[in-house]
Design an enzyme around this catalytic site. Structure first.
Site, PDB file in Angstrom:
ATOM      1  N   CYS A   8       4.891  10.233  27.047  1.00 40.61           N
ATOM      2  CA  CYS A   8       5.113   8.550  27.312  1.00 40.61           C
ATOM      3  C   CYS A   8       5.800   8.383  28.473  1.00 40.61           C
ATOM      4  O   CYS A   8       5.678   7.181  28.957  1.00 40.61           O
ATOM      5  CB  CYS A   8       5.783   8.159  26.112  1.00 40.61           C
ATOM      6  SG  CYS A   8       4.867   8.246  24.513  1.00 40.61           S
ATOM      7  N   GLU A  65       5.564   3.583  22.697  1.00 38.57           N
ATOM      8  CA  GLU A  65       5.642   3.158  24.164  1.00 38.57           C
ATOM      9  C   GLU A  65       4.419   2.761  24.480  1.00 38.57           C
ATOM     10  O   GLU A  65       4.421   1.619  25.321  1.00 38.57           O
ATOM     11  CB  GLU A  65       6.413   4.267  24.747  1.00 38.57           C
ATOM     12  CG  GLU A  65       7.875   4.678  24.300  1.00 38.57           C
ATOM     13  CD  GLU A  65       7.762   5.760  23.503  1.00 38.57           C
ATOM     14  OE1 GLU A  65       8.659   6.753  23.318  1.00 38.57           O
ATOM     15  OE2 GLU A  65       7.012   6.008  22.531  1.00 38.57           O
ATOM     16  N   SER A  73       9.030   7.157 -21.575  1.00 40.65           N
ATOM     17  CA  SER A  73       9.771   6.471 -20.304  1.00 40.65           C
ATOM     18  C   SER A  73       9.163   5.429 -19.612  1.00 40.65           C
ATOM     19  O   SER A  73       9.175   4.523 -18.809  1.00 40.65           O
ATOM     20  CB  SER A  73       9.732   7.493 -19.166  1.00 40.65           C
ATOM     21  OG  SER A  73       8.538   7.953 -18.825  1.00 40.65           O
ATOM     22  N   ARG A 114      -0.930   2.945  -6.139  1.00 40.51           N
ATOM     23  CA  ARG A 114      -1.604   1.835  -6.637  1.00 40.51           C
ATOM     24  C   ARG A 114      -1.311   0.354  -6.609  1.00 40.51           C
ATOM     25  O   ARG A 114      -1.901  -0.390  -6.103  1.00 40.51           O
ATOM     26  CB  ARG A 114      -1.631   2.109  -8.088  1.00 40.51           C
ATOM     27  CG  ARG A 114      -2.092   3.773  -8.261  1.00 40.51           C
ATOM     28  CD  ARG A 114      -2.346   3.888  -9.807  1.00 40.51           C
ATOM     29  NE  ARG A 114      -1.180   3.889 -10.654  1.00 40.51           N
ATOM     30  CZ  ARG A 114      -0.322   4.960 -10.719  1.00 40.51           C
ATOM     31  NH1 ARG A 114      -0.577   6.102  -9.989  1.00 40.51           N
ATOM     32  NH2 ARG A 114       0.856   4.965 -11.304  1.00 40.51           N
TER      33      ARG A 114
END
Length: 367
Positions: A85, A53, A169, A208
Site C-alpha cells: 500500500c 488504502e 434454552s 440466518r
C-alpha cells in the site's frame, strides 16, 4: 474534537461497518481528505482483493494528490497477495498520512511509516490510538500469539442461566437479541461449541438473521461422540477430537463431509490452547464461542478468552445451567470483569459486551 480525530473516527466507523470478512488480513478503514473535504473512503476488501488504502485512493482519483490520508492501521510495505500500500500512496501523491496504530506484523511494524517518510510523505502515528488499537486487537492477537481472538457469547437469564436444569434454552432472549447474535456470528471467522451443547441444542451455527457468509463451524468433541446426524456437520464444519478417539466414530464424522482434526488432550478434555492454534493455522483470526458453560469456563481458566458478549433477558430460571462453569473465586476482586463495557438495550433484553480483564495471577499461578 480536532479535525484529525474526526476524520480518523470516520475511518474507524468504516472499518466497524464491514459486512465481509478480511481474515487473515486485518480489518482497516481509510479516509482521504483534500482541503477539509472527504474525497475518498475505503475498507479492506476480502482476502486477495484491495486493501483499504487502495480502495480509498481509487475513489479519490486525482483529488488524492496533495491530500491527507487517515488510516486505522499502518499501511503495509511488503508484497503479499497484493502489492504494498505504501507504493500506491506514494504514487498517488498523498502529502500526509495519519496512522492510528502501527502494524504488529513483523513484515511491517514501522517499515510502512519508514517507507513513506523516505519518500517525502509526512506521517503521524497515534490519532485515536485507543480506538484503532481496539479495532486491531484481533489481528494483533493472531500475529503475536498465534491464536484467534476469542469472544464468549451467551444468552442468559437474569440469574445467569443459559438453559433450564433439563436443558431447554429456546428462547431465552427475544428476536432483536437473536438477530444481533447472528450479526456477530457473521463477523467472526469461526463459531465454536462444545460437544455437550452440540448434542443438547443441535445448532446449525449458520448465519440466518443477518447479512454475511456462514463462519467455519467448529465443535470440540474429545471422544468423537457426536452423532453424524448433528445439524452442524457437513462441508464447512470442523471436528476437533483427541488423537486416541475411536477411529470408527472419527471416520463416521468425516463421512458427513466435515473436516476432522486430532488435537492433543489437556486437563478435562482437549488442550484448548493447541485447538486455537490449529484454528489460527487455518486463517481464523476471530472465533465466537457459543457454549456451553463448561467450555466458557475452561477458556477463562486458561486465560484464552479475550472478549465477552452476553445478552441478558428479563426472566429467571432458577437452578438451571450456568453461563460459566467454574469454581467460585474467593473474593469479588478475584473475578473477571469487562472493561471498557458497552451496554445496549435490544427490545426487552440488554447486550453487555467488552474485553475481558483478568485478575492478577496468585503466587500459585491460579487464574
Amino acid at each position: 474534537m480536532s479535525d484529525h480525530a474526526a476524520f480518523m473516527r470516520r475511518a474507524v466507523s468504516l472499518a466497524r461497518s464491514v459486512r465481509h470478512r478480511t481474515s487473515p488480513n486485518p480489518t482497516v478503514g481509510c479516509v482521504v481528505v483534500r482541503d477539509g473535504v472527504v474525497v475518498g473512503e475505503g475498507v479492506t476488501r476480502p482476502v486477495g482483493e484491495a486493501h483499504a488504502e487502495v480502495v480509498a485512493l481509487q475513489a479519490a482519483g486525482e483529488a488524492a494528490r496533495g491530500a491527507d490520508m487517515y488510516v486505522t492501521l499502518e499501511p503495509c510495505s511488503h508484497h503479499g497477495r497484493t502489492p504494498p500500500c505504501t507504493d500506491a500512496i506514494v504514487a498517488a501523491g498523498v502529502a500526509r498520512v495519519f496512522v492510528g496504530v502501527t502494524d504488529p506484523n513483523p513484515l511491517v511494524d514501522g517499515r510502512g511509516v519508514g517507507q513513506l517518510q523516505a519518500a517525502g510523505v509526512a506521517t503521524e502515528i497515534g490519532v485515536l490510538r485507543d480506538d484503532c488499537a481496539a479495532l486491531a486487537a484481533p489481528f494483533r492477537r493472531f500475529i503475536l500469539d498465534g491464536r484467534p481472538w476469542v469472544v464468549l457469547k451467551a444468552a442468559v437469564s437474569l440469574d445467569g442461566r443459559i438453559a433450564t436444569a433439563g436443558g431447554d434454552s429456546k428462547w431465552i432472549t427475544g428476536e432483536a437479541a437473536r438477530a444481533a447474535g447472528h450479526r456477530l456470528r457473521a463477523r467472526c471467522d469461526a463459531v465454536l461449541v462444545g460437544s455437550a451443547t452440540a448434542q443438547a441444542d443441535d445448532p446449525r451455527l449458520t448465519v440466518r438473521d443477518a447479512e454475511g457468509d456462514d463462519p467455519l463451524r467448529v465443535v470440540v468433541d474429545t471422544e468423537a461422540a457426536l452423532s453424524p446426524e448433528a445439524a452442524l456437520l457437513g462441508p464447512g464444519a470442523l471436528v476437533l477430537h483427541a488423537p486416541d478417539a475411536d477411529a470408527a466414530r472419527v471416520a463416521a464424522l468425516a463421512g458427513t463431509g466435515a473436516a476432522v482434526c486430532a488435537t492433543p488432550r489437556g486437563p478435562g478434555g482437549l488442550d484448548l490452547g493447541r485447538a486455537l492454534a490449529l484454528l489460527a493455522q487455518r486463517g481464523v483470526v476471530s472465533v465466537l464461542v457459543e457454549g456451553g458453560g463448561r467450555l466458557h469456563g475452561s477458556l477463562l481458566a486458561a486465560r484464552l478468552a479475550d472478549e465477552a458478549c452476553v445478552f441478558v433477558a428479563p426472566r429467571l430460571l432458577g437452578r438451571g445451567r450456568p453461563v460459566v462453569d467454574l469454581p467460585s473465586v474467593a473474593t469479588v476482586g478475584d473475578g473477571w470483569r469487562l472493561d471498557p463495557v458497552a451496554i445496549e438495550p435490544l427490545g426487552p433484553d440488554v447486550r453487555i459486551q467488552g474485553p475481558i480483564l483478568y485478575p492478577a495471577p496468585s503466587d500459585e499461578g491460579d487464574a
